[in-house]
Design an enzyme around this catalytic site. Structure first.
Site, PDB file in Angstrom:
ATOM      1  N   HIS A 289     -14.373 -15.799 -30.218  1.00 14.71           N
ATOM      2  CA  HIS A 289     -13.489 -15.119 -30.932  1.00 14.71           C
ATOM      3  C   HIS A 289     -13.888 -14.428 -32.156  1.00 14.71           C
ATOM      4  O   HIS A 289     -13.353 -13.485 -32.740  1.00 14.71           O
ATOM      5  CB  HIS A 289     -12.401 -15.856 -31.128  1.00 14.71           C
ATOM      6  CG  HIS A 289     -11.433 -16.261 -29.981  1.00 14.71           C
ATOM      7  ND1 HIS A 289      -9.923 -16.571 -30.295  1.00 14.71           N
ATOM      8  CD2 HIS A 289     -11.409 -16.293 -28.722  1.00 14.71           C
ATOM      9  CE1 HIS A 289      -9.763 -16.583 -28.975  1.00 14.71           C
ATOM     10  NE2 HIS A 289     -10.446 -16.658 -27.958  1.00 14.71           N
TER      11      HIS A 289
ATOM     12  N   ARG B 256     -15.697 -21.024 -27.504  1.00 14.30           N
ATOM     13  CA  ARG B 256     -14.469 -20.007 -27.536  1.00 14.30           C
ATOM     14  C   ARG B 256     -14.430 -19.719 -29.223  1.00 14.30           C
ATOM     15  O   ARG B 256     -13.981 -18.439 -29.334  1.00 14.30           O
ATOM     16  CB  ARG B 256     -13.078 -20.891 -27.344  1.00 14.30           C
ATOM     17  CG  ARG B 256     -11.776 -20.110 -27.390  1.00 14.30           C
ATOM     18  CD  ARG B 256     -10.584 -20.649 -27.009  1.00 14.30           C
ATOM     19  NE  ARG B 256      -9.391 -19.784 -26.914  1.00 14.30           N
ATOM     20  CZ  ARG B 256      -8.586 -19.977 -27.863  1.00 14.30           C
ATOM     21  NH1 ARG B 256      -8.707 -20.799 -29.048  1.00 14.30           N
ATOM     22  NH2 ARG B 256      -7.403 -19.222 -28.136  1.00 14.30           N
TER      23      ARG B 256
ATOM     24  N   HIS C 289     -14.913 -20.714 -18.644  1.00 16.11           N
ATOM     25  CA  HIS C 289     -13.813 -21.558 -18.404  1.00 16.11           C
ATOM     26  C   HIS C 289     -14.248 -22.412 -17.492  1.00 16.11           C
ATOM     27  O   HIS C 289     -13.227 -23.239 -16.894  1.00 16.11           O
ATOM     28  CB  HIS C 289     -12.675 -20.531 -17.809  1.00 16.11           C
ATOM     29  CG  HIS C 289     -12.394 -19.517 -18.930  1.00 16.11           C
ATOM     30  ND1 HIS C 289     -11.257 -18.564 -18.549  1.00 16.11           N
ATOM     31  CD2 HIS C 289     -12.071 -19.600 -20.268  1.00 16.11           C
ATOM     32  CE1 HIS C 289     -11.041 -18.030 -19.749  1.00 16.11           C
ATOM     33  NE2 HIS C 289     -11.513 -18.698 -20.788  1.00 16.11           N
TER      34      HIS C 289
ATOM     35  N   ASN D 189      -5.737 -17.280 -32.374  1.00  9.38           N
ATOM     36  CA  ASN D 189      -6.320 -18.208 -32.685  1.00  9.38           C
ATOM     37  C   ASN D 189      -5.527 -19.528 -33.166  1.00  9.38           C
ATOM     38  O   ASN D 189      -5.604 -20.780 -33.341  1.00  9.38           O
ATOM     39  CB  ASN D 189      -7.107 -18.013 -33.933  1.00  9.38           C
ATOM     40  CG  ASN D 189      -8.254 -17.046 -33.506  1.00  9.38           C
ATOM     41  OD1 ASN D 189      -8.941 -17.026 -32.246  1.00  9.38           O
ATOM     42  ND2 ASN D 189      -8.512 -16.220 -34.323  1.00  9.38           N
TER      43      ASN D 189
END
Length: 324
Positions: free
Chosen positions: A62, A58, A189, A90
């Site tokens: 990001h 992740r 995911h 975040n």
């Protein structure tokens, strides 16, 4: 699994090489043990923290999707700029910073002032997937670290689980990715957890109906209501995104969506479009196809907005820009 990963490796290594100044052998002579150092650091961390693999994946996403892959997400705030760590996507959720700092310190001992934090984070994401049982993909190296952060971009460019599919797709395509990348990268995911607030609106009075989201399996909804009761103090409770094989990187995520068991509304929304629904069905049936496409999409992701050559710098520490 060994055969699967070797096939994915072959596909990506011998595919077209179009990434400018990046090179598959970039650190072969200057830091030959780089991959081993990164892999050992993550393997050690995973023994104590089952969430860290998903957190690193992740964190890399990001970093790349908001301001390009240049390590800006790793920077602390200064008098000159705000930190992306404090951006809404975040804040109180991004993890793995300390591990990247530790790995960077170990890399510096072996190869001082050689390997960028951005390349370390990029490698860390791949190793996290691989060590979780997922595919391996070859990565060209040579990214440099940026000199600033962009909190505004982190807020506006990072996809949100509350957004409709068309908005999320637009954010991907604005970075040179496509609809296949949306569906393949959503497969991340298959590992990790979500905080209750990211999906609680689906559990109670969905769209003013007084009932849960009809696209959410009723037994799953009841189970989630127990973990995420309709009160504010449950917002940060954690639920696995894939409760079937929580820590294993596989294609069960897509099978869950087919069974109306996608926790996030943005995940379940993949079934509301004929094109993405077809991809979900194919990935649920063919794990090799998912592994291949996920690896290819990760390679594309890792080249967004990169800095190479004499631009940027190789930070001595990942959380702060080098001072001249």
């Amino acid at each position: 699994m060994q055969r699967l990963t070797s096939v994915v490796f072959w596909f990506l290594v011998f595919g077209p090489f179009v990434y400018g100044q990046l090179d598959y052998k970039f650190y072969d002579s200057t830091c030959p043990n780089l991959t081993k150092i990164v892999r050992f650091g993550i393997w050690s961390a995973m023994a104590n923290d089952t969430r860290i693999a998903a957190s690193l994946l992740r964190l890399h996403f990001h970093d790349c999707i908001s301001n390009g892959c240049e390590g800006s997400v790793l920077l602390d705030k200064t008098s000159d700029f705000s930190s992306e760590k404090d951006a809404n996507p975040n804040r109180n959720s991004a993890r793995g910073f300390e591990l990247i700092d530790t790995i960077k310190a170990n890399v510096e001992k072996a190869c001082p002032k050689t390997v960028s934090c951005t390349d370390i984070l990029t490698l860390a994401a791949r190793e996290a997937v691989f060590l979780s049982g997922g595919p391996f993909w070859s990565l060209a190296m040579g990214r440099r670290d940026g000199l600033t952060a962009n909190m505004s971009a982190a807020n506006t460019d990072t996809p949100s689980p509350f957004e409709p599919l068309e908005n999320i797709t637009a954010k991907f395509t604005s970075k040179g990715l496509n609809l296949k990348d949306v569906v393949a990268l959503s497969g991340a995911h298959t590992i990790g957890f979500a905080q209750c607030f990211t999906f609680k609106s689906r559990l109670f009075n969905f769209d003013g109906s007084g009932a849960p989201d009809p696209q959410l399996d009723s037994s799953l909804a009841s189970s989630l209501q127990t973990v995420c009761p309709n009160q504010d103090n449950s917002d940060t409770n954690l639920v696995p995104l894939d409760s079937v094989t929580t820590a294993k990187f596989d294609n069960i995520y897509y099978k869950n969506i087919l069974n109306n068991s996608g926790i996030l509304g943005s995940d379940q929304a993949l079934m509301n479009d004929n094109i993405t629904a077809t991809m979900v069905i194919n990935y649920s049936k063919y794990p090799y196809l998912f592994a291949k496409d996920f690896g290819a999409s990760m390679v594309k992701l890792s080249t967004i907005g990169i800095i190479t050559g004499q631009n940027g710098q190789v930070r001595n520490r990942c959380n702060i820009v080098n001072q001249n």
